[in-house]
Design a protein around this motif. Structure first.
Motif, PDB file in Angstrom:
ATOM      1  N   LEU A  75       0.827  -1.210   0.000  1.00 31.16           N
ATOM      2  CA  LEU A  75       0.000   0.000   0.000  1.00 31.16           C
ATOM      3  C   LEU A  75       0.859   1.257   0.000  1.00 31.16           C
ATOM      4  O   LEU A  75       0.494   2.259  -0.622  1.00 31.16           O
ATOM      5  CB  LEU A  75      -0.941   0.019   1.208  1.00 31.16           C
ATOM      6  CG  LEU A  75      -2.154  -0.891   1.147  1.00 31.16           C
ATOM      7  CD1 LEU A  75      -2.982  -0.735   2.424  1.00 31.16           C
ATOM      8  CD2 LEU A  75      -3.004  -0.618  -0.075  1.00 31.16           C
ATOM      9  N   ASN A  76       2.002   1.216   0.675  1.00 26.53           N
ATOM     10  CA  ASN A  76       2.903   2.373   0.664  1.00 26.53           C
ATOM     11  C   ASN A  76       3.421   2.659  -0.738  1.00 26.53           C
ATOM     12  O   ASN A  76       3.605   3.817  -1.114  1.00 26.53           O
ATOM     13  CB  ASN A  76       4.063   2.182   1.645  1.00 26.53           C
ATOM     14  CG  ASN A  76       3.651   2.484   3.061  1.00 26.53           C
ATOM     15  OD1 ASN A  76       2.749   3.287   3.299  1.00 26.53           O
ATOM     16  ND2 ASN A  76       4.283   1.824   4.008  1.00 26.53           N
ATOM     17  N   TRP A  78       1.676   2.096  -3.460  1.00 22.44           N
ATOM     18  CA  TRP A  78       0.532   2.732  -4.123  1.00 22.44           C
ATOM     19  C   TRP A  78       0.409   4.187  -3.666  1.00 22.44           C
ATOM     20  O   TRP A  78       0.088   5.065  -4.451  1.00 22.44           O
ATOM     21  CB  TRP A  78      -0.759   1.970  -3.806  1.00 22.44           C
ATOM     22  CG  TRP A  78      -0.916   0.706  -4.572  1.00 22.44           C
ATOM     23  CD1 TRP A  78      -0.213  -0.466  -4.390  1.00 22.44           C
ATOM     24  CD2 TRP A  78      -1.801   0.468  -5.663  1.00 22.44           C
ATOM     25  NE1 TRP A  78      -0.635  -1.407  -5.281  1.00 22.44           N
ATOM     26  CE2 TRP A  78      -1.609  -0.865  -6.074  1.00 22.44           C
ATOM     27  CE3 TRP A  78      -2.755   1.247  -6.309  1.00 22.44           C
ATOM     28  CZ2 TRP A  78      -2.326  -1.429  -7.115  1.00 22.44           C
ATOM     29  CZ3 TRP A  78      -3.474   0.680  -7.339  1.00 22.44           C
ATOM     30  CH2 TRP A  78      -3.252  -0.638  -7.740  1.00 22.44           C
ATOM     31  N   ARG A  79       0.697   4.436  -2.397  1.00 19.91           N
ATOM     32  CA  ARG A  79       0.601   5.800  -1.849  1.00 19.91           C
ATOM     33  C   ARG A  79       1.624   6.713  -2.514  1.00 19.91           C
ATOM     34  O   ARG A  79       1.332   7.850  -2.864  1.00 19.91           O
ATOM     35  CB  ARG A  79       0.828   5.742  -0.337  1.00 19.91           C
ATOM     36  CG  ARG A  79       0.682   7.074   0.362  1.00 19.91           C
ATOM     37  CD  ARG A  79       0.770   6.932   1.886  1.00 19.91           C
ATOM     38  NE  ARG A  79      -0.476   6.414   2.420  1.00 19.91           N
ATOM     39  CZ  ARG A  79      -0.621   5.225   3.002  1.00 19.91           C
ATOM     40  NH1 ARG A  79       0.408   4.412   3.141  1.00 19.91           N
ATOM     41  NH2 ARG A  79      -1.781   4.848   3.468  1.00 19.91           N
ATOM     42  N   LYS A  80       2.835   6.213  -2.723  1.00 23.13           N
ATOM     43  CA  LYS A  80       3.910   7.015  -3.292  1.00 23.13           C
ATOM     44  C   LYS A  80       3.834   7.121  -4.809  1.00 23.13           C
ATOM     45  O   LYS A  80       4.140   8.154  -5.375  1.00 23.13           O
ATOM     46  CB  LYS A  80       5.269   6.417  -2.906  1.00 23.13           C
ATOM     47  CG  LYS A  80       5.594   6.555  -1.440  1.00 23.13           C
ATOM     48  CD  LYS A  80       6.910   5.887  -1.122  1.00 23.13           C
ATOM     49  CE  LYS A  80       7.181   5.928   0.367  1.00 23.13           C
ATOM     50  NZ  LYS A  80       8.338   5.133   0.743  1.00 23.13           N
ATOM     51  N   THR A 132      -6.684   1.610   6.503  1.00 27.15           N
ATOM     52  CA  THR A 132      -6.483   0.972   5.202  1.00 27.15           C
ATOM     53  C   THR A 132      -7.657   1.232   4.275  1.00 27.15           C
ATOM     54  O   THR A 132      -7.473   1.606   3.111  1.00 27.15           O
ATOM     55  CB  THR A 132      -6.263  -0.547   5.386  1.00 27.15           C
ATOM     56  OG1 THR A 132      -5.066  -0.734   6.145  1.00 27.15           O
ATOM     57  CG2 THR A 132      -6.151  -1.256   4.057  1.00 27.15           C
ATOM     58  N   PHE A 135      -7.579   4.769   3.099  1.00 27.09           N
ATOM     59  CA  PHE A 135      -6.600   4.974   2.038  1.00 27.09           C
ATOM     60  C   PHE A 135      -7.104   4.441   0.708  1.00 27.09           C
ATOM     61  O   PHE A 135      -6.980   5.102  -0.321  1.00 27.09           O
ATOM     62  CB  PHE A 135      -5.257   4.328   2.387  1.00 27.09           C
ATOM     63  CG  PHE A 135      -4.310   4.352   1.237  1.00 27.09           C
ATOM     64  CD1 PHE A 135      -3.742   5.548   0.823  1.00 27.09           C
ATOM     65  CD2 PHE A 135      -4.026   3.208   0.523  1.00 27.09           C
ATOM     66  CE1 PHE A 135      -2.885   5.594  -0.272  1.00 27.09           C
ATOM     67  CE2 PHE A 135      -3.179   3.233  -0.573  1.00 27.09           C
ATOM     68  CZ  PHE A 135      -2.608   4.429  -0.970  1.00 27.09           C
ATOM     69  N   THR A 138      -9.127   6.671  -1.342  1.00 28.74           N
ATOM     70  CA  THR A 138      -8.488   7.860  -1.923  1.00 28.74           C
ATOM     71  C   THR A 138      -7.755   7.558  -3.224  1.00 28.74           C
ATOM     72  O   THR A 138      -7.266   8.474  -3.881  1.00 28.74           O
ATOM     73  CB  THR A 138      -7.471   8.492  -0.941  1.00 28.74           C
ATOM     74  OG1 THR A 138      -6.361   7.610  -0.771  1.00 28.74           O
ATOM     75  CG2 THR A 138      -8.122   8.821   0.391  1.00 28.74           C
ATOM     76  N   LEU A 139      -7.651   6.279  -3.580  1.00 29.71           N
ATOM     77  CA  LEU A 139      -6.936   5.915  -4.801  1.00 29.71           C
ATOM     78  C   LEU A 139      -7.606   6.529  -6.024  1.00 29.71           C
ATOM     79  O   LEU A 139      -8.833   6.664  -6.070  1.00 29.71           O
ATOM     80  CB  LEU A 139      -6.882   4.389  -4.952  1.00 29.71           C
ATOM     81  CG  LEU A 139      -6.056   3.643  -3.909  1.00 29.71           C
ATOM     82  CD1 LEU A 139      -6.224   2.143  -4.081  1.00 29.71           C
ATOM     83  CD2 LEU A 139      -4.593   4.036  -3.995  1.00 29.71           C
TER      84      LEU A 139
END
Length: 162
Positions: A75-76, A78-80, A132, A135, A138-139
């Motif tokens: 997930l990190n 995907w976040r970055k 989670t 998050f 927000t994708l």
């Protein structure tokens, strides 16, 4: 009081869709999710074999502390970096098993096992899952979360709880 909305003039596809697939095991939830636009499936449910023949990217995670830690690392990314693997849909399969993994992760951090769960462990695990899900919503792609119906019987009252 709940608001009632008219969807007569709403347009499908105005933005990323957010979907919850809820049902019993074996009803085709994973296969259905595999037909969504360019899906990436984060699999905690060991069900990717049902996706045979579909153009799907999947990553399997064990439903334990290690799996949850690896999932958080993914997930990190995907976040970055935004959507990974050319995906247009992020699928979490399943929330039920991922939540179990989150609880195992919390217990592991505390040096406890399932026989010694404390109330604060449940709270921290719920926070892990809540963060989670927050998050995932927000994708900048479609998001689908799969969950199972779980029925428990209250032996004292003879009632079923969902």
């Amino acid at each position: 009081m709940a608001n009632v909305y008219s969807l007569k003039d709403a347009k499908i596809g105005d933005g990323p869709e957010r979907i919850l697939l809820l049902g019993d095991s074996g009803t085709g939830k994973t296969r259905f999710a595999g037909t969504m636009p360019k899906p990436f499936i984060a699999d905690f449910d060991a069900g990717v074999s049902t996706l045979a023949g579909l153009d799907v990217q999947a990553m399997s995670f064990t439903p334990d502390a290690v799996g949850w830690k690896e999932f958080k690392a993914e997930l990190n990314k995907w976040r970055k970096e935004g959507a990974q693997y050319g995906a247009e849909t992020f699928v979490l399969d399943s929330l039920t098993m991922a939540a179990d993994a989150a609880l195992q992760y919390v217990l592991d951090k505390q040096g406890r096992d399932m026989s010694r769960i404390q109330i604060q462990d449940w709270g921290e695990a719920i926070r892990e899952v809540k963060d989670t899900l927050g998050f995932i919503t927000t994708l900048k792609c479609h998001a689908c979360v799969i969950a199972h119906l779980q029925v428990e019987k209250d032996e004292a009252r003879g009632e079923l709880r969902w």
